[in-house]
Design an enzyme around this catalytic site. Structure first.
Site, mmCIF file in Angstrom:
data_model
loop_
_atom_site.group_PDB
_atom_site.id
_atom_site.type_symbol
_atom_site.label_atom_id
_atom_site.label_comp_id
_atom_site.label_asym_id
_atom_site.label_seq_id
_atom_site.Cartn_x
_atom_site.Cartn_y
_atom_site.Cartn_z
ATOM 1 N N SER A 1 0.818 -1.222 0.000
ATOM 2 C CA SER A 1 0.000 0.000 0.000
ATOM 3 C C SER A 1 0.845 1.262 0.000
ATOM 4 C CB SER A 1 -0.936 0.002 1.212
ATOM 5 O OG SER A 1 -0.197 -0.029 2.427
ATOM 6 N N LYS B 1 -0.575 -5.793 4.455
ATOM 7 C CA LYS B 1 -0.282 -6.574 5.656
ATOM 8 C C LYS B 1 -0.862 -5.965 6.921
ATOM 9 C CE LYS B 1 3.951 -8.423 7.807
ATOM 10 N NZ LYS B 1 5.419 -8.438 7.633
ATOM 11 N N ALA C 1 8.173 8.667 4.455
ATOM 12 C CA ALA C 1 9.204 9.394 3.704
ATOM 13 C C ALA C 1 9.175 10.883 4.051
ATOM 14 C CB ALA C 1 8.999 9.195 2.203
ATOM 15 N N GLU D 1 19.603 17.853 -1.378
ATOM 16 C CA GLU D 1 19.959 16.764 -0.484
ATOM 17 C C GLU D 1 21.266 16.129 -0.951
ATOM 18 O OE1 GLU D 1 16.728 14.037 0.069
ATOM 19 O OE2 GLU D 1 15.349 15.589 0.759
ATOM 20 N N HIS E 1 21.078 4.591 6.181
ATOM 21 C CA HIS E 1 20.923 6.048 6.292
ATOM 22 C C HIS E 1 21.806 6.547 7.432
ATOM 23 C CE1 HIS E 1 19.166 10.022 6.537
ATOM 24 N NE2 HIS E 1 18.500 9.774 5.423
ATOM 25 N N LEU F 1 10.785 7.631 -4.059
ATOM 26 C CA LEU F 1 9.427 7.945 -4.473
ATOM 27 C C LEU F 1 9.354 8.156 -5.984
ATOM 28 C CD1 LEU F 1 8.219 10.362 -1.626
ATOM 29 C CD2 LEU F 1 7.999 7.880 -1.780
#
Length: 512
Positions: free
Chosen positions: A13, A35, A46, A114, A227, A371
């Protein structure tokens, strides 16, 4: 046991799942299963945004070059150039459906910068809540979509080399057979195979393991991005601190105020994630505490409301200008091998988003490309499915409830062993120890399960399977490249490995 039939079944999803559903739902019957709840995804969490070639002071080639540099030239040139060229049309599409991007004082879309980007080309929404804003907006457009929540996909159904659905357990733990002409795996990556991680608790590599058991090819599983900046205090990780904070001027310092990234890379705090994460990890191993110094970020609490809430939860006094951080597992560059249209080596089975590997990220993903990738290739998947001819309906398999009690290690043990032996820095001895441990605990090896495990047991089986895929791939790649760093092979080896892909594929087993 019940049976549901549909044209297209989407598993997951996140944003890629919803983008595909948006393109298909008005044209055919679609069922989406997830799930947990609709918003339990990495996409929803995000913070950063979506990278797209900026209309001024930028061009697609510069964006492409930044992507290849971050990916250590291991990217697929075809798929990467396709995604970068499509980035502006993707933004135009999002704007056409009302995506709520943040605006500057003149009314234009606000852009930020970024890590790894040479210019400001990141669009965001709600400051540092881009994913939540986009997911909420997509769900508002999909009120007619049939969504089955708290439904865990267990294994794919394959016959004659074609996927015709899967079996799952619903919110009551009952078996449900889903029959479909096409199945799209959009379950995200596998961050929960490690701790700490930025990933949603539901992201346990289910789609990857399920595809592997069915005979799908997986590739580049050794490339796991860590990260650099999880908000960490007293050994507890509270969540991600977006790279955009450093894009707005924050600096990484130790307890003495020393600027950690000074002299390490030309982009310093905005160096590619693999370099920053490894530098911070080595500093922590040397006894340093790591902080983000945010004293030069103007209006921090307004610009980053999500991170501000995380700091409040962790009882961090932002007036002191220091946020304690440490690296954690974040993103899988590898995944189910697909073409530009999400097609796998199994007919009727598609993948998109982080679960798929199109090659656009190479050995290290450039910031705010997750994304973008998810949407770009989800739209391609939908286009390919719209062109698919109908297939003959398949009879549901005969399944008798035979719940097996499988003795698997607990999730926390898997996570700890993975971080220690297949984490930011790897070596042969640790990888071999890890692989032997996995093989001792994997039920029936990696074959399709005998009987029907419970939800919890299948989740641990999937973690073991994906951990084994990562560890065996990492052992095989005897070089260091991007997010994959071997202390016993600390240099790149372009001659042997630049063009070499490690593919994991097992013989397909008919699943009923």
């Amino acid at each position: 046991m019940k049976t549901c039939q549909t044209n297209t079944l989407i598993v997951g999803s996140g944003l890629s799942a919803l983008a595909a559903a948006h393109q298909l739902n008005s044209r055919q019957h679609v069922i989406l299963i997830t799930k947990c709840e609709e918003r339990d995804s990495n996409s929803y969490m995000a913070q950063g945004g979506i990278a797209a070639t900026a209309p001024e002071g930028d061009d697609w080639l510069a964006h492409f070059e930044d992507t290849l540099k971050a990916g250590h030239n291991y990217n697929s040139p075809e798929s990467t150039s396709f995604m970068i060229r499509q980035s502006r049309p993707i933004i135009d599409w999002l704007l056409s459906i009302g995506a709520p991007f943040d605006r500057d004082d003149s009314g234009g879309i606000h852009l930020t910068r970024e890590g790894g980007h040479r210019v400001s080309r990141i669009l965001h929404a709600g400051g540092d809540a881009t994913g939540a804003y986009l997911i909420n907006h997509m769900l508002s457009l999909l009120d007619s979509l049939e969504i089955h929540t708290n439904t865990q996909a267990m294994d794919l159904l394959v016959d004659g080399g074609r996927c015709f659905g899967l079996w799952a357990r619903d919110e009551h733990n009952d078996i449900v057979i889903y029959l479909a002409n096409q199945v799209i795996i959009a379950t995200g990556g596998c961050g929960q195979v490690y701790a700490p991680t930025t990933n949603n608790p539901s992201v346990t590599g289910d789609g990857l393991a399920m595809a592997y058991r069915a005979g799908a090819a997986l590739v580049d599983m050794e490339f796991v991005q860590f990260h650099p900046t999880l908000l960490s205090k007293d050994g507890q990780a509270f969540g991600l601190v977006s790279e955009a904070v450093r894009g707005e001027g924050a600096k990484l310092v130790n307890q003495k105020g020393k600027h950690i990234m000074s002299g390490v890379h030309e982009l310093e705090d905005l160096a590619p994630r693999d370099i920053v994460a490894r530098t911070l990890y080595q500093a922590k191993m040397s006894g340093d505490d790591i902080y983000l110094d945010i004293t030069k970020v103007n209006g921090f609490e307004n610009r980053f409301p999500t991170i501000t809430k995380l700091c409040q939860q962790a009882d961090i006094d932002l007036s002191k200008g220091l946020i304690p951080v440490s690296p954690g597992a974040h993103f899988l560059m590898g995944g189910i091998k697909t073409d530009l249209y999400g097609r796998t080596n199994i007919k009727g089975l598609y993948a998109c988003g982080e679960a798929a590997c199109t090659g656009v990220h190479g050995a290290n993903r450039l910031a705010s490309h997750s994304l973008l990738e998810g949407i770009t290739f989800a739209l391609n998947v939908a286009e390919a499915i719209r062109r698919e001819s109908a297939v003959q309906n398949q009879e549901p398999p005969r399944m008798i409830e035979n719940k097996v009690d499988i003795d698997c290690p607990e999730k926390a043990a898997i996570q700890q062993f993975m971080f220690e032996n297949a984490g930011i820095i790897r070596h042969q001895e640790g990888l071999e120890t890890l692989i032997h441990w996995f093989e001792d605990h994997l039920p029936q090896g990696l074959d399709t399960m005998v009987g029907q495990p419970s939800k919890a047991a299948m989740e641990r089986i999937n973690l073991l399977t994906v951990g084994w895929l990562i560890a065996t791939s990492a052992l095989q790649r005897t070089e260091s490249r991007g997010s994959h760093f071997r202390s016993d092979y600390p240099e790149k080896n372009d001659k042997e490995w630049l063009e070499q892909k490690i593919v994991k594929e097992r013989r397909a087993v008919e699943s009923y």
